[in-house]
Design a protein around this motif. Structure first.
Motif, PDB file in Angstrom:
ATOM      1  N   MET A 151       0.845  -1.208   0.000  1.00 49.73           N
ATOM      2  CA  MET A 151       0.000   0.000   0.000  1.00 49.73           C
ATOM      3  C   MET A 151       0.876   1.252   0.000  1.00 49.73           C
ATOM      4  O   MET A 151       0.528   2.257  -0.630  1.00 49.73           O
ATOM      5  CB  MET A 151      -0.966  -0.032   1.178  1.00 49.73           C
ATOM      6  CG  MET A 151      -2.029  -1.125   0.979  1.00 49.73           C
ATOM      7  SD  MET A 151      -3.400  -1.048   2.118  1.00 49.73           S
ATOM      8  CE  MET A 151      -2.688  -1.776   3.593  1.00 49.73           C
ATOM      9  N   LEU A 152       2.021   1.161   0.662  1.00 47.16           N
ATOM     10  CA  LEU A 152       2.994   2.255   0.588  1.00 47.16           C
ATOM     11  C   LEU A 152       3.450   2.419  -0.865  1.00 47.16           C
ATOM     12  O   LEU A 152       3.504   3.529  -1.407  1.00 47.16           O
ATOM     13  CB  LEU A 152       4.164   1.912   1.516  1.00 47.16           C
ATOM     14  CG  LEU A 152       5.229   2.960   1.825  1.00 47.16           C
ATOM     15  CD1 LEU A 152       6.022   2.541   3.048  1.00 47.16           C
ATOM     16  CD2 LEU A 152       6.160   3.173   0.670  1.00 47.16           C
ATOM     17  N   ARG A 154       1.919   1.476  -3.686  1.00 46.68           N
ATOM     18  CA  ARG A 154       0.854   1.968  -4.565  1.00 46.68           C
ATOM     19  C   ARG A 154       0.698   3.479  -4.444  1.00 46.68           C
ATOM     20  O   ARG A 154       0.525   4.185  -5.431  1.00 46.68           O
ATOM     21  CB  ARG A 154      -0.465   1.293  -4.183  1.00 46.68           C
ATOM     22  CG  ARG A 154      -1.650   1.800  -4.956  1.00 46.68           C
ATOM     23  CD  ARG A 154      -1.933   1.016  -6.210  1.00 46.68           C
ATOM     24  NE  ARG A 154      -2.247  -0.363  -5.887  1.00 46.68           N
ATOM     25  CZ  ARG A 154      -2.152  -1.361  -6.765  1.00 46.68           C
ATOM     26  NH1 ARG A 154      -1.761  -1.138  -7.996  1.00 46.68           N
ATOM     27  NH2 ARG A 154      -2.447  -2.594  -6.398  1.00 46.68           N
ATOM     28  N   ARG A 155       0.769   3.985  -3.233  1.00 44.00           N
ATOM     29  CA  ARG A 155       0.616   5.430  -3.012  1.00 44.00           C
ATOM     30  C   ARG A 155       1.831   6.185  -3.584  1.00 44.00           C
ATOM     31  O   ARG A 155       1.694   7.281  -4.128  1.00 44.00           O
ATOM     32  CB  ARG A 155       0.460   5.691  -1.508  1.00 44.00           C
ATOM     33  CG  ARG A 155       0.131   7.121  -1.145  1.00 44.00           C
ATOM     34  CD  ARG A 155      -1.339   7.463  -1.408  1.00 44.00           C
ATOM     35  NE  ARG A 155      -1.527   8.907  -1.471  1.00 44.00           N
ATOM     36  CZ  ARG A 155      -2.704   9.514  -1.633  1.00 44.00           C
ATOM     37  NH1 ARG A 155      -3.814   8.796  -1.762  1.00 44.00           N
ATOM     38  NH2 ARG A 155      -2.779  10.808  -1.688  1.00 44.00           N
TER      39      ARG A 155
END
Ligand code: ZN
Lengths: 389, 136
Positions: A151-152, A154-155
């Protein structure tokens, strides 16, 4: 406060060390460090051990006394301290040992880091890593350690245009270095294509973006800088250290793409060493996933924020580039025994600064930095090491 | 996770109940005992607060190598959700295909079975999120 030197280093091979027990690898690394320091073990004042999860992984707590005992020093009744800070356990142990020597409390201190991951299966080892995030508010909902870094990632892709191909370059570079490192877990080289087509773990992270779980141990011997030349031709100075923390859960951070603990710990270390990021020749950073290396080199200010992926793909972090990152092979290539990582990073930088890294030698290595993180960046330890001629 | 540890948090996991600092009005989820901004001034002033169940996707991932107890849900979508009231939380997104989820997608809370503690045979429940279908 006194200046502190590293006068001895030692480590075991990293990998699946089925035939060896936790105490055997811990002692093997320690004895090598003593031998390298050319001191008598009788000089030691204390032992610090970094270890993440011996209680869960080998059902043995109290490993500080255990290691000291099996090193043959039980009759000296030395102080022994175990430090736990997830995968930053080794780094934080070094920080504590540094403070003890710098303050004048002790003169000769052994700092080790050790982890035995493969006595349990992959699922249990991964659950242990995941328990270093927020168990009650991340893991329970089905989040894995990889998914948090995913998720890190992707952001970071969304905000800065980082690509999966740029992440793959981290793995390719680190495997290339690992293939030249005799203690590395992995000896094989990779292509960008192989990384991109490996099976998905938690998108955009794929199998070959992940560091392995490994067994292994590493140790260093510290002493006051003023004594160091009596024992060692090329003592390495610990020019700066920094330790910082952040929220335990990734979702609570000010910005999930910036490890504020890394920014803070490195600022302290740079300030103490009176140098800036431009003067750093080489770095050992915590590439548990390829995206981690990208974010960390940004937050250490070795490259501009948002340009970690681009710099890596352009070869700026390889030999001949701006700053060589993870010449040991990193966690990705050399391996990941969590408690040992922070010490092994220091072992690599010391070898490089002494000019003893053979095939992996970084030309003109005078100043090196290490970054060891716990969890998704809730702990960060930074050291700046310097060769003084 | 052991059973007592799970049961203690049930009201929060079932209903998105967090806390609000009466000193600065900031809302926290999960609940905190002290406000990280007000520290001492917030002691005894962190009051229960029911959060809005709406938010947007801050980041997400599709998990293929699951956490223990989630094997039969693979692949599943995990997200960091920016709630309307301020806090971000980690939760699953359900009832859609992974391709439909984007950073910025609007979501709302749904109550679901979370997973299973294999050893104890306990099934536990809590919040997940679903995409808000846009009106035509
Ligand atoms: Zn407040």
């Amino acid at each position: 406060m006194r200046d502190v030197a590293i006068i001895g280093i030692g480590m075991t091979k990293f990998g699946e060390l089925w035939e060896k027990s936790f105490r055997e690898i811990g002692i093997e690394a320690g004895l090598r460090a003593i031998e390298d320091a050319k001191i008598s073990g009788d000089l030691l004042d204390a032992l610090y051990v970094g270890n993440m999860s011996a209680g869960k992984l080998i059902e043995q707590e109290h490993v500080s006394s255990l290691i000291l005992d099996y090193s043959g020093y039980s009759s000296k009744h030395l102080p022994a301290v175990r430090v736990e800070a997830a995968s930053a356990s080794g780094g934080v142990a070094l920080y504590e040992a540094y403070l003890a020597v710098a303050s004048g409390m002790y003169d000769f201190v052994m700092v080790g880091g050790a982890e035995k991951m493969t006595d349990v299966g992959d699922a249990e080892a991964n659950r242990e890593l995941c328990s270093t995030a927020d168990n009650e508010w991340e893991s329970i909902f089905g989040a894995t350690y990889a998914s948090l870094f995913a998720m890190l990632a992707r952001r970071h892709m969304y905000e800065y245009g980082t690509t999966e191909e740029q992440m793959a370059h981290v793995a390719v570079k680190n495997h290339k270095f690992a293939s030249k490192n005799p203690v590395a877990h992995f000896k094989n080289t990779l292509t960008v294509e192989q990384v991109l087509t490996s099976s998905p773990v938690a998108t955009p992270i794929k199998t070959l973006d992940c560091a392995p779980v490994s067994d292994g141990a590493a140790a260093v011997v510290l002493c006051p800088w003023d004594h160091a030349r009596k024992f060692c031709d090329t003592p390495i100075k610990i020019a700066g250290v920094g330790l910082a923390t952040d929220t335990i859960a990734l979702h609570s951070r000010r910005d999930i793409c910036t490890m504020d603990a890394v920014v803070r710990a490195s600022s302290k270390a740079y300030h103490m060493a009176r140098i800036g990021p431009k003067e750093v020749n080489l770095a050992e950073v915590h590439d548990c996933y390829t995206i981690a290396e990208i974010v960390e080199i940004e937050d250490l200010r070795l490259v501009k924020k948002g340009e970690g992926g681009k710099a890596t793909a352009e070869g700026q972090t390889d030999i001949g580039g701006k700053v060589v990152v993870n010449p040991s092979g990193g966690l990705k290539g050399r391996g990941q025994p969590p408690g040992a990582v922070g010490i092994a990073q220091v072992v690599e930088i010391v070898q490089q600064l002494r000019g003893e890294a053979k095939e992996r030698q970084v030309p003109g290595a005078n100043v090196g930095i290490t970054l060891n993180i716990g969890g998704t960046g809730a702990t960060a330890f930074v050291s700046i090491l310097k060769r003084e001629n | 996770m052991q059973i007592p540890r799970f049961w203690r948090q049930i009201p929060n996991r079932y209903n998105l109940i967090g806390v609000q600092c009466e000193n600065c009005k900031k809302v926290y989820f999960p609940p905190r005992i002290v406000c990280p901004d007000c520290h001492r001034l917030s002691i005894g002033k962190m009051k229960q607060y029911k959060l809005s169940d709406k938010g947007v996707v801050h980041s997400y991932t599709v998990i293929y190598e699951p956490a223990e107890g989630f094997e039969n849900q693979v692949p599943y979508i995990m997200a960091i959700i920016q709630l309307e009231d301020g806090p971000r939380i980690t939760a699953q997104i359900v009832d859609c295909n992974p391709e439909e989820v984007k950073i910025g997608s609007r979501v709302e809370m749904v109550f679901r079975r979370l997973g299973e503690d294999g050893k104890a045979g306990i099934i536990y429940y809590g919040y997940k999120f679903a995409l808000v279908k846009t009106q035509t």
